[in-house]
Design an enzyme around this catalytic site. Structure first.
Site, mmCIF file in Angstrom:
data_model
loop_
_atom_site.group_PDB
_atom_site.id
_atom_site.type_symbol
_atom_site.label_atom_id
_atom_site.label_comp_id
_atom_site.label_asym_id
_atom_site.label_seq_id
_atom_site.Cartn_x
_atom_site.Cartn_y
_atom_site.Cartn_z
ATOM 1 N N ASP A 93 -2.599 4.785 1.076
ATOM 2 C CA ASP A 93 -1.825 4.802 2.311
ATOM 3 C C ASP A 93 -0.432 4.917 2.237
ATOM 4 O OD1 ASP A 93 -1.651 2.136 1.291
ATOM 5 O OD2 ASP A 93 -2.103 1.144 3.465
ATOM 6 N N SER A 94 -0.151 4.857 1.208
ATOM 7 C CA SER A 94 1.337 5.003 0.702
ATOM 8 C C SER A 94 1.865 6.471 1.091
ATOM 9 C CB SER A 94 1.898 5.009 -0.703
ATOM 10 O OG SER A 94 0.953 5.719 -1.542
ATOM 11 N N LYS A 104 -10.552 1.700 -1.384
ATOM 12 C CA LYS A 104 -9.797 0.666 -1.711
ATOM 13 C C LYS A 104 -9.434 -0.263 -0.492
ATOM 14 C CE LYS A 104 -5.402 1.179 -3.404
ATOM 15 N NZ LYS A 104 -4.624 0.170 -2.402
ATOM 16 N N ASP A 158 -7.762 4.951 0.156
ATOM 17 C CA ASP A 158 -7.418 3.664 0.820
ATOM 18 C C ASP A 158 -8.057 3.397 2.687
ATOM 19 O OD1 ASP A 158 -5.991 1.750 -0.626
ATOM 20 O OD2 ASP A 158 -4.158 2.754 -0.351
ATOM 21 N N GLU A 189 -1.130 -5.531 -8.089
ATOM 22 C CA GLU A 189 0.300 -4.707 -7.784
ATOM 23 C C GLU A 189 1.623 -5.883 -7.606
ATOM 24 O OE1 GLU A 189 0.643 -2.234 -4.388
ATOM 25 O OE2 GLU A 189 2.720 -2.052 -4.609
ATOM 26 N N GLU A 220 -7.157 -3.900 0.859
ATOM 27 C CA GLU A 220 -6.021 -4.984 0.236
ATOM 28 C C GLU A 220 -6.694 -6.382 0.662
ATOM 29 O OE1 GLU A 220 -2.099 -4.267 1.414
ATOM 30 O OE2 GLU A 220 -2.207 -2.092 0.929
HETATM 31 O O1 KIV Z 1 -1.105 3.179 -1.318
HETATM 32 C C1 KIV Z 1 -0.858 3.269 -2.617
HETATM 33 O O2 KIV Z 1 -0.278 4.211 -2.909
HETATM 34 C C2 KIV Z 1 -1.409 2.214 -3.501
HETATM 35 C C3 KIV Z 1 -0.829 2.070 -4.764
HETATM 36 C C4 KIV Z 1 0.485 2.042 -4.783
HETATM 37 C C5 KIV Z 1 -1.813 0.993 -5.575
HETATM 38 O O3 KIV Z 1 -1.940 1.234 -2.935
#
Ligand code: KIV
Length: 289
Positions: free
Chosen positions: A67-68, A136, A106, A205, A138
């Site tokens: 989600d970056s 994924k 994510d 992280e 959090e």
């Molecule tokens: O969103 C993302 O790119 C991430 C990584 C930095 C682990 O969660």
């Protein structure tokens, strides 16, 4: 690296050469850590587009549609505004552009925290619409029930502990975690809870190195570090950071290239040639037969 692909000009499809092995699977990733040891560290990078996936895929065990993308692709101030539509669309592009790596997507903020059922609905939608193999999410202990619910219903889950960017408003920023005994204990406890719930791997992280090592030793599934430790079972970076697309370089990033300068210099050269009418030149023009 583009030599690892041959372009089919009729479809613009980039076919890998040589033909790759079958796509890795989640169990294969999980099995890389045996009796607490991962002989060959897992390689994960973020990917958001089909072409980026094509170029990164031959070198990676996992591609993360992070989600970056909120900041990297959409210029948003954080990951908080990222939507399910964004994640599903970019994950589908990455699956189309990859052949080898396990694609993990994510879960965006707000799509899974309310209940295990809501999390299942969101995760199922992401996997159905994209073809990705896993999600994924959090959070540690607070998410353990949800992780178990998903895994028992056929959805592989990668956990994410330590600095969790979706919690930026609670944490008050992106500083490294684990500096106090209480925080360190919580991070290790979070990772253990996720492992017990069935997470196949855990991103660690932004934690001080001894905590990253303690987490890696405490869980039997692989840990994937970012701003953590080379002793994690694998590493991940945001590809655009690693490629030098941004001037700001957080401490944990190694800038392997300076693509920002390459793109800027190339655009400047193009602009100059347009303005002095040296582009297009004879090689780029169609002439009468
Ligand atoms: O969103 C993302 O790119 C991430 C990584 C930095 C682990 O969660």
């Amino acid at each position: 690296m583009s030599t690892t692909f041959q372009l089919d000009t009729s479809t613009s499809r980039a076919n890998p050469t040589p033909q790759p092995m079958r796509r890795l699977t989640v169990p294969k990733i999980r099995q890389r850590k045996v009796d607490g040891v991962t002989e060959e560290p897992l390689v994960m990078l973020t990917a958001y587009t089909a072409r980026q996936a094509q170029l990164l895929d031959p070198h990676c065990d996992l591609l993360l549609v992070g989600d970056s993308l909120g900041q990297v692709i959409y210029g948003l101030p954080s990951t908080i505004p990222v939507t399910m539509e964004m994640m599903a669309n970019h994950a589908a592009a990455v699956v189309r552009g990859s052949y080898h790596a396990v694609v993990v997507v994510d879960m965006p903020f707000g799509a899974y925290e309310t209940s295990p059922k809501d999390a299942f609905d969101s995760a199922a939608r992401l996997l159905k619409e994209s073809g990705a193999a896993a999600v994924k999410l959090e959070g540690g202990e607070a998410m353990a029930e949800t992780v178990e619910f998903l895994v028992q219903r056929g959805i592989p889950v990668m956990g994410h502990v330590g600095l969790t960017p979706q919690a930026v408003n609670v944490l008050g920023g992106y500083a490294a975690r684990g500096r106090s005994d209480a925080e360190a204990e919580k991070i290790v406890g979070d990772a253990k809870a996720l492992e017990e719930a069935g997470a196949f791997a855990i991103v660690v992280e932004g934690v001080i190195e001894p905590i990253a090592i303690a987490v890696t030793e405490a869980v039997s599934c692989p840990t994937i570090g970012i701003g953590a430790s080379a002793r994690c079972d694998g590493q991940v970076l945001v590809s655009d950071d690693m490629l030098g697309m941004f001037e700001r370089v957080p401490r944990f990033v190694k800038r392997y290239q300076d693509l920002a300068s390459t793109i800027s210099d190339t655009a400047a050269q193009y602009a100059q040639e347009v303005r002095d009418r040296s582009f297009p030149g004879p090689d780029q023009l169609y002439q009468p037969k």
